[in-house]
Structures are given as structure tokens and as C-alpha cells.
Design a protein around this motif. Sequence first.
Motif, PDB file in Angstrom:
ATOM      1  N   ASP A  60      -5.273   4.596  -0.909  1.00  0.00           N
ATOM      2  CA  ASP A  60      -6.039   3.527  -0.788  1.00  0.00           C
ATOM      3  C   ASP A  60      -6.562   2.927   0.336  1.00  0.00           C
ATOM      4  O   ASP A  60      -5.621   3.439   1.168  1.00  0.00           O
ATOM      5  CB  ASP A  60      -4.566   2.689  -1.217  1.00  0.00           C
ATOM      6  CG  ASP A  60      -4.528   2.774  -2.767  1.00  0.00           C
ATOM      7  OD1 ASP A  60      -4.976   3.405  -3.619  1.00  0.00           O
ATOM      8  OD2 ASP A  60      -3.043   2.617  -2.696  1.00  0.00           O
ATOM      9  N   ILE A  86      -7.825  -3.323   3.569  1.00  0.00           N
ATOM     10  CA  ILE A  86      -6.842  -4.948   3.593  1.00  0.00           C
ATOM     11  C   ILE A  86      -7.801  -5.496   4.146  1.00  0.00           C
ATOM     12  O   ILE A  86      -7.456  -7.150   3.918  1.00  0.00           O
ATOM     13  CB  ILE A  86      -6.145  -4.063   4.475  1.00  0.00           C
ATOM     14  CG1 ILE A  86      -4.848  -3.350   3.747  1.00  0.00           C
ATOM     15  CG2 ILE A  86      -4.967  -5.377   5.211  1.00  0.00           C
ATOM     16  CD1 ILE A  86      -4.222  -2.055   5.385  1.00  0.00           C
ATOM     17  N   PRO A 117      -7.287   1.819   3.513  1.00  0.00           N
ATOM     18  CA  PRO A 117      -7.003   1.026   5.163  1.00  0.00           C
ATOM     19  C   PRO A 117      -7.481  -0.043   4.558  1.00  0.00           C
ATOM     20  O   PRO A 117      -7.119  -1.576   5.539  1.00  0.00           O
ATOM     21  CB  PRO A 117      -6.292   1.547   5.301  1.00  0.00           C
ATOM     22  CG  PRO A 117      -6.329   2.904   5.225  1.00  0.00           C
ATOM     23  CD  PRO A 117      -6.627   3.417   4.422  1.00  0.00           C
ATOM     24  N   TYR A 131      -1.647  -1.727  -5.852  1.00  0.00           N
ATOM     25  CA  TYR A 131      -2.853  -2.280  -3.744  1.00  0.00           C
ATOM     26  C   TYR A 131      -3.236  -3.632  -4.100  1.00  0.00           C
ATOM     27  O   TYR A 131      -3.923  -3.581  -4.801  1.00  0.00           O
ATOM     28  CB  TYR A 131      -3.819  -1.340  -4.045  1.00  0.00           C
ATOM     29  CG  TYR A 131      -4.267  -0.974  -2.150  1.00  0.00           C
ATOM     30  CD1 TYR A 131      -3.628  -1.905  -1.206  1.00  0.00           C
ATOM     31  CD2 TYR A 131      -5.533  -0.813  -1.692  1.00  0.00           C
ATOM     32  CE1 TYR A 131      -4.095  -2.093   0.269  1.00  0.00           C
ATOM     33  CE2 TYR A 131      -6.460  -0.547  -0.898  1.00  0.00           C
ATOM     34  CZ  TYR A 131      -5.388  -1.561   0.380  1.00  0.00           C
ATOM     35  OH  TYR A 131      -6.321  -1.034   1.356  1.00  0.00           O
ATOM     36  N   ILE A 154       1.074  -0.918   0.246  1.00  0.00           N
ATOM     37  CA  ILE A 154      -0.241  -0.049   0.086  1.00  0.00           C
ATOM     38  C   ILE A 154       0.945   0.663   0.312  1.00  0.00           C
ATOM     39  O   ILE A 154       1.951   1.151   0.921  1.00  0.00           O
ATOM     40  CB  ILE A 154      -1.186   0.108   0.799  1.00  0.00           C
ATOM     41  CG1 ILE A 154      -1.560   0.633   0.895  1.00  0.00           C
ATOM     42  CG2 ILE A 154      -0.020  -0.138   2.800  1.00  0.00           C
ATOM     43  CD1 ILE A 154      -3.269   1.078   2.290  1.00  0.00           C
ATOM     44  N   ASP A 155       0.854   2.382  -0.586  1.00  0.00           N
ATOM     45  CA  ASP A 155       1.082   2.767  -1.056  1.00  0.00           C
ATOM     46  C   ASP A 155       1.255   4.274   0.970  1.00  0.00           C
ATOM     47  O   ASP A 155       0.712   4.087   1.346  1.00  0.00           O
ATOM     48  CB  ASP A 155       0.814   4.598  -1.751  1.00  0.00           C
ATOM     49  CG  ASP A 155       0.835   4.145  -3.588  1.00  0.00           C
ATOM     50  OD1 ASP A 155       1.827   3.210  -3.084  1.00  0.00           O
ATOM     51  OD2 ASP A 155       0.188   4.556  -4.184  1.00  0.00           O
TER      52      ASP A 155
END
Length: 316
Positions: free
Chosen positions: A108, A113, A110, A166, A102-103
Motif C-alpha cells: 500500500d 498517508i 505510503p 489501509y 498499513i502493512d
Amino acid sequence: MRPVKLAIVVPCYNEEQALPISARSLLDVLDRMSAAGLTSEDSYILCCNDGSRDKTWDVIEQLHVADSRVKGISLAHNRGHQYALLAGLTTVIDHCDAAVSIDADLQDDPEAIIEMVKEYNAGAEIVYGVRSSRETDTMFKRATAHAFYKFQNAMGLDTVYDHADYRLMSNRALTLLSHYGESNLFLRGIVPQIGLKTAIVTYSRASRVAGESKYPLSKMLSFSIDGITSFTARPIRFIFFLGLILLLLDIVVAIYVLISYFMHNYDAGWPSLMLSIWFLGSITLIAIGVVGEYISKIFTEVKGRPRFEIAEKIFD
Ligand code: UDP
Ligand code: MG
């Protein structure tokens, strides 16, 4: 279901402003997942400092002192997002069940996730994060990014639409990824080639939490060209077919020239000049195309990509 030992890999280039915020959000997601029994307590975040010129590495060290689940590696030079990411992903091989990349800017979401880990538990080994909307991107970024995907696909590069980097990969997928030894790294092209069971999780893309984009249009363009030239010889085929089409057009031109010739409707030297220009032009393009085909074969051989990977075996 056994809790997943998750590694979250975060490439960071000059992210001193964004990193403290994003680390907090990611730790919060880890806390909630481990409370829900989804991930194990020793899941962690690996920040990959990509030769930043600001205090990013100091920030990573401070974050580690505050919470030992934040770990870090630091590249000696700024090598670019893809390489920082690969450095992180290869570091966590055999130190996790699955890794999410992830960046650092939290563009993106989180929260996705959690869905990724659920997909992993359901059997997927690669879970792509796909943007469902880009409202927060500028019109320009949105338009250029879409043009970028369309162009690549038209050129024969197989990527997942609106998916950047991502994604979740199982430890096995990471190991297979490490078998790709190429220097021109375009992960979005390589990962779909790995195979294994995949799934998609959608999320909406936010704007950066802090700092500014390190991907100006010029970098995006060269990234796109890198992707195409690393994965497909279609541009060379275009040259070859253009040559063939011109050769066919030659016939039309030749008929026109011959008619003009027999009707004495021409200047001295024009018929021979016209015939040679068209003929030589098309032959030259075809020749370049043929040479290109061989060069593309050499290119493929040089990359030494794995020719196959065995996923399952009933053999003893
Ligand atoms: N990044 C990196 N090395 C670079 C450029 C960027 O590691 O040379 C990282 C950056 O810190 C971020 C991610 O790559 O975590 C994506 O960069 P950015 O958000 O600037 O790109 P954008 O989202 O604007 O395309
Ligand atoms: Mg970004």
C-alpha cells in the motif's frame, strides 16, 4: 491548522526483510509531513510483532535504537493480521490524534498517508485507502480478491470495495472501535459500522518490497467465511427460503404424482414415497432455517456490539 500527532500502526509477521525498508519509507513520509507542518514531530510508527518466528522483533528493537520514533509491541503468539492490527490500534488510543494502519510490505503506497491526513484535517474521522489498480498482483490474486468482495457483498456483508486494512482512523473512531468486543475479528466489516464522517483516498497497489505473502488462498477463504458469518445471517435465510421454494414445488410434484396415480401409471409405493420425500425435505429445510434464525439472534447478542454511539450532543 495544528499539526496532527499521527501513529502509523504496522502489523508484522516474519517481516525481517521488509521491515527495515518499509520503516525507512514511513519515516521519510513522516519527515516530509512534519516539515510541511501536517504532522507533529512526535508522530511515530508502532510495529506490532505478531509472534514472528524470524528476527522481526530484533529488527524492531534496532530500528527503535536508530530512531526513537519507531516503537513496538510484541504479541505472545501468532494471532493473525487482524489481531495484530487491533493490538496496535488499541495501544495508540489516547496517544495520538489519528492512526493509520498499513502493512509491513509497502504494497500500500505510503504516499497516500499524506492525502489521508489532509482528509482528516478536512473533517473525516475514517479515511479508507482504496486500490485504484492491482496491476502488480498476479491475475489469480486479482480474480480471487474480486470474487471475495463480490461474494461477501452478495451475502449481505457491507464492506468498502477494494479497501483492505489501509486506513486512517481518528482517536475518537479508535475509541469507538474498542467498544467492539468480539473475538472473530473482521475489521473491514466493523469499521463501516462505526459511522462518523468518512472519506476515500485512492492509490495503486505495488508488489511486496521483500519476503512473500502470508495470505495464501486457504487463509483468504477462511477469512472471507469469517467475515460473512460474523456479520450476516443471510446464508441462514437462504436455507429458509430454499425450504419455502421446495414447499411450493411440492404442489407441482403432488399434482404430477396424483395424475400418475389416477392414470394408473406408477409402480407400487411410488406416489406415497414421492410425496413424503418432497414434503419432509422442504419441512426439514424450513425447520433448520427457523432454528438458524434463533441461533443468529443468540450470536448477535453474544457479541455484545455497541447498540449505538452518540457522535454529537447539544444537551445540558
Ligand atoms: N501479518 C500478520 N500476522 C499474520 C499474517 C500477516 O501480522 O499472521 C501481517 C504481515 O506482516 C503484513 C500484513 O499482515 O504486514 C499483510 O500480510 P501479507 O502482505 O502477507 O498479505 P497479502 O498482502 O499478501 O494479502
Ligand atoms: Mg501484502
